[in-house]
Scaffold this active site. Structure first.
Site, PDB file in Angstrom:
ATOM      1  N   CYS A 215       0.831  -1.204   0.000  1.00  0.00           N
ATOM      2  CA  CYS A 215       0.000   0.000   0.000  1.00  0.00           C
ATOM      3  C   CYS A 215       0.864   1.251   0.000  1.00  0.00           C
ATOM      4  CB  CYS A 215      -0.942  -0.008   1.205  1.00  0.00           C
ATOM      5  SG  CYS A 215      -0.120  -0.228   2.806  1.00  0.00           S
TER       6      CYS A 215
ATOM      7  N   HIS B 137       2.129   5.375   9.587  1.00  0.00           N
ATOM      8  CA  HIS B 137       1.245   4.279   9.182  1.00  0.00           C
ATOM      9  C   HIS B 137       0.345   3.825  10.325  1.00  0.00           C
ATOM     10  CE1 HIS B 137      -0.075   0.579   7.279  1.00  0.00           C
ATOM     11  NE2 HIS B 137       0.634   0.859   6.201  1.00  0.00           N
TER      12      HIS B 137
END
Length: 338
Positions: free
Chosen positions: A152, A179
């Site tokens: 991602c 993140h």
């Protein structure tokens, strides 16, 4: 052209890929395999989601171990060995490998024994070719049977890096992804022998971590190989992450010129993949955003005409899962000679 797809691994990404497929006209999920989830529980997990809300549609499970989603039958299996999943029986051509276990070509190609034609790994791979939509998908060849959709974070960073490098050149750069926590982290402090920090409570800590996402950009943009590296900070949020790319450009450039280049790409060749915003965004504003990377024009800064810090958001679940399906739809057209 509707492509029949199977999913192996009905965890976080497997279920979000399924939810995205309902909105994707080119893809139909016809079979799912997960040895650790029975059908009734799979229906529950698909219907209710703490981050993305309740499923927009009808979900039923039957005594025959199938799911019925919006009046369509989804065949559900619980095989531990990918080679035993009868993908061919249901006309599955493309399998999303989302267990996080079978991430090498050798392991993932076991799906071919069950009748699948191609396997798309929803994670970085040590040896399978990686493709990032909007960046290097045109290098795909029909003779490739196992491929990776990268991570991602790579899907967020690569489109932005491509625009900057194509227009101004990137001499070198460091990336930090801030993140959200993921399923591999701990709810309370616990043992984590390979990564001691990673064993600390996810919801209480900012945790420095490693990531190969920046180096992986060099695999999908060869001109940047060896010019980027990075790290991660895992933070106590459930979803949505943000990339901080600090780089030195080869050409002198103003921040306004960078903004203009990214905006043009977001409205042109990278529309739907790279976004552009001048709004005062925070992370929850991007929850459920289907784009890979949303450039935050008002958050970046420039030190001088060759040294800049660029900020780009991404829904690390939803946006990434949408790209998995876009990649499948793309390679299906290439495989069909269209």
């Amino acid at each position: 052209m509707v492509v029949k797809v199977g999913i192996n691994g009905f965890g976080r990404i497997g279920r979000i890929v399924f939810r995205n497929a309902v909105e994707h006209d080119d893809v139909e999920i016809v079979a799912v395999n997960d040895p650790f989830i029975e059908t009734k529980y799979a229906a529950y997990m698909l219907k209710y989601d703490s981050t993305h809300g309740q499923f927009k549609g009808d979900i039923q499970h039957s005594s025959s171990n199938n799911l019925t989603v919006n009046n369509k039958t989804i065949h559900f299996y619980q095989e531990r060995d990918p080679a035993n999943i009868p993908w061919g029986k249901h006309g599955v051509d493309y399998v999303v490998e989302s267990t996080g276990v079978f991430t090498t070509t050798e392991k993932a190609k076991a799906h071919l024994s069950g009748g699948a034609k191609k396997v798309i790994i929803s994670a970085p791979s040590a040896d399978a070719p990686m493709f990032v939509m909007g960046v290097n998908e045109k290098s795909y060849r029909p003779d490739i049977s196992v491929l990776s959709n990268a991570s991602c974070t790579t899907n967020c960073l690569a489109p932005l890096a491509k625009v900057i490098h194509d227009n101004f050149g990137i001499a070198e750069g460091l990336m930090t992804t801030i993140h959200s926590y993921t399923a591999t982290q701990k709810t309370v402090d616990g043992p984590s022998h390979k990564d001691w920090r990673g064993g600390r409570t996810a919801a209480q800590n900012i945790i420095p971590s490693s990531t190969g996402a920046a180096k992986a950009v060099g695999k999908v943009i060869p001109a940047l190989n060896g010019k980027l590296t990075g790290m991660a900070m895992r933070v106590p949020t459930a979803n949505v992450s943000v990339v901080d790319l600090t780089c030195r450009t080869e050409k002198p450039v103003t921040y306004d010129q960078i903004k203009a280049a990214v905006k043009a790409a977001s409205e042109g060749e990278l529309k739907g993949i790279l976004g552009y915003s001048e709004d005062a965004l925070v992370s929850t504003d991007l929850n459920g955003d289907p784009r890979s990377s949303i450039f935050d024009a008002s958050a970046g800064i420039a030190l001088n005409d060759r040294f800049v810090k660029l900020i780009s958001w991404y829904d690390n679940e939803w946006g990434y899962s949408r790209r998995v399906l876009d990649l499948i739809a793309y390679i299906a057209k290439v495989d069909a000679g269209k």
